[in-house]
Design a protein around this motif. Structure first.
Motif, PDB file in Angstrom:
ATOM      1  N   LEU A   1       0.722  -1.278   0.293  1.00 28.47           N
ATOM      2  CA  LEU A   1       0.115  -0.050  -0.001  1.00 28.47           C
ATOM      3  C   LEU A   1       0.866   1.277  -0.002  1.00 28.47           C
ATOM      4  CD1 LEU A   1      -2.779  -0.621   2.368  1.00 28.47           C
ATOM      5  CD2 LEU A   1      -3.100   0.140   0.101  1.00 28.47           C
ATOM      6  N   GLY A   2       2.058   1.181   0.580  1.00 34.21           N
ATOM      7  CA  GLY A   2       2.830   2.447   0.945  1.00 34.21           C
ATOM      8  C   GLY A   2       3.358   2.515  -0.245  1.00 34.21           C
ATOM      9  N   ILE A   3       3.765   1.714  -1.204  1.00 32.34           N
ATOM     10  CA  ILE A   3       4.518   1.605  -2.701  1.00 32.34           C
ATOM     11  C   ILE A   3       3.359   2.076  -3.523  1.00 32.34           C
ATOM     12  CG2 ILE A   3       5.192   0.324  -4.648  1.00 32.34           C
ATOM     13  CD1 ILE A   3       6.414  -1.468  -2.735  1.00 32.34           C
ATOM     14  N   MET A   4       2.137   1.648  -3.261  1.00 27.67           N
ATOM     15  CA  MET A   4       0.995   2.328  -3.967  1.00 27.67           C
ATOM     16  C   MET A   4       0.778   3.996  -3.822  1.00 27.67           C
ATOM     17  SD  MET A   4      -2.510   1.109  -4.471  1.00 27.67           S
ATOM     18  CE  MET A   4      -3.379   2.047  -3.566  1.00 27.67           C
ATOM     19  N   ARG A   5       0.914   4.324  -2.636  1.00 27.52           N
ATOM     20  CA  ARG A   5       0.204   5.809  -2.032  1.00 27.52           C
ATOM     21  C   ARG A   5       1.320   6.743  -1.990  1.00 27.52           C
ATOM     22  NH1 ARG A   5      -3.183   6.433   2.962  1.00 27.52           N
ATOM     23  NH2 ARG A   5      -3.011   8.735   2.041  1.00 27.52           N
ATOM     24  N   LEU A   6       2.694   6.371  -1.701  1.00 26.05           N
ATOM     25  CA  LEU A   6       3.374   7.672  -1.241  1.00 26.05           C
ATOM     26  C   LEU A   6       3.791   8.323  -2.479  1.00 26.05           C
ATOM     27  CD1 LEU A   6       5.311   5.745   1.485  1.00 26.05           C
ATOM     28  CD2 LEU A   6       3.771   7.824   1.692  1.00 26.05           C
TER      29      LEU A   6
END
Lengths: 158, 127, 93
Positions: free
Chosen positions: B25-30
């Motif tokens: 999710l972090g890879i997608m959102r940041l």
């Protein structure tokens, strides 16, 4: 240090020979007895007792695991919050550590701990460039690394 | 009912998969690659290590001591920081744009004149 | 019950693998794709770990180890290639 470990193993094997049973339980008992002998001989060996270094390594590992868990809780908070409140920045950190492998350990610790990641190093290897995700003040990040890891690593190699 | 060791394995597996999901999710959102690298190294590493620990515990319960799994844990811990450093360094040297709200960049100042990467002023288009 | 929990783990891992693939397809720069593939490799290790528990077989232990090594080596090689166009450079550190 290597001599002390060798002496300790020799004492353990000697203990096993005295017992007449070559089992791992006897080896462990002999090793513990050897630890006591080496501890009392440390003055005549002209070295510091090697268990102190082992203890420092254990302390470093405990700090590392604690920081890794904190880093993950931090990451969960950042990713799951609806609004992104991150203020990234890249700072330079001058270390006091001397040898190559100390600096390698330091940069690994920096990468796996809250909010910081090693990006690059200078030609002489003494300055690390750190990408930080919470950049309130530069000094804060530098102090954090100094107090946590540099001291623990120096403790190991002293 | 679950036995004690099964509860332990379940906790390991659920925590590990949750942390991996956080990493992805972090890879997608940041917003930019350097922040994404934070998520990819910290969360994904601990997630996978926890999960392999769960697998190791399972086989320990079956009576198999699997050294390969322990080696995998050590290997993941050793290599994740190195990969993160090399990827982010190569991205920075090739002038991948930092996020607009990045405070300051002391690495850019350290490059010698002829190696300085060109950074475009307009932003890279983002999803 | 135990199997159901493992299935839940598999589903969560599938979602996170799909997110990695999404970033690898979408990523604005090449480096984003490298990060996504690196993380894809790590997640694949976890996926195989759960399958090992479900099938109760020790046969995939080597697979897990080799996948870990391959994910690391391939992402480092890709990053170095993107940096200067060479994978192994001999005269600089």
């Amino acid at each position: 240090m290597a001599f002390q470990i060798l002496l300790n193993i020799v004492i353990a094997i000697f203990w096993m020979a005295l017992q007449g049973e070559y089992t791992s339980v006897n080896f462990v008992i002999g090793y513990v007895i050897g630890l006591g002998v080496v501890y009392f001989l440390r003055g005549s060996l002209n070295e510091t007792f090697y268990m102190r270094r082992v203890w420092a390594i254990i302390k470093l590992i405990v700090i590392f695991i604690k920081e890794l868990v904190v880093a993950n809780l931090d990451m969960i908070r950042i990713v799951l919050s609806p609004k992104l409140n991150v203020t990234p920045g890249i700072i330079a950190l001058r270390t006091d550590l001397k040898t190559d492998w100390e600096i390698t350990i330091l940069s690994m610790c920096i990468t796996l701990t809250p909010g910081t990641m090693t990006m690059d190093y200078s030609q002489d290897g003494r300055t690390l460039y750190i990408h930080s995700i919470h950049m309130n003040s530069t000094q804060e990040v530098i102090d954090d690394v100094r107090n946590n890891f540099e001291r623990a690593i120096q403790e190991v190699t002293k | 009912m679950l036995s004690l060791i099964e509860i332990l394995i379940s906790i390991f597996v659920l925590l590990g998969s949750f942390l991996s999901l956080i990493g992805s999710l972090g890879i997608m959102r940041l917003p930019d690659i350097y922040s994404r690298m934070h998520a990819a190294t910290k969360s994904a590493t601990l997630g996978v290590v926890l999960l392999i620990l769960g697998t190791f515990t399972y086989f320990l319960g079956e009576g198999i001591f699997s050294l390969q799994l322990l080696l995998t844990i050590a290997f993941v811990f050793l290599t994740a920081p190195v990969a993160a450093m090399i990827i982010s360094r190569s991205a920075h040297r090739n002038g991948v744009e930092l996020w607009g709200r990045t405070k300051h960049d002391e690495l850019q100042e350290s490059y010698p004149e002829h190696l300085e990467p060109e950074r475009e002023n307009e932003k890279v288009e983002r999803p | 019950m135990f199997e159901a929990i493992m299935q839940v783990g598999l589903i969560i891992f599938s979602i996170s693998l799909a997110l990695c693939v999404w970033r690898a397809l979408k990523g604005p720069t090449l480096w984003d794709r490298v990060v996504a593939l690196d993380s894809f490799g790590l997640n694949l290790i976890g996926f195989i770990g759960i399958i090992m528990i479900l099938q109760s077989t020790n046969a995939f232990a080597e697979v897990v180890l080799v996948l870990g090594i391959l994910a690391f080596v391939s992402s480092v090689a890709l990053a170095k290639f993107l940096e200067r166009g060479v994978v192994i450079d001999r005269d600089s550190h």
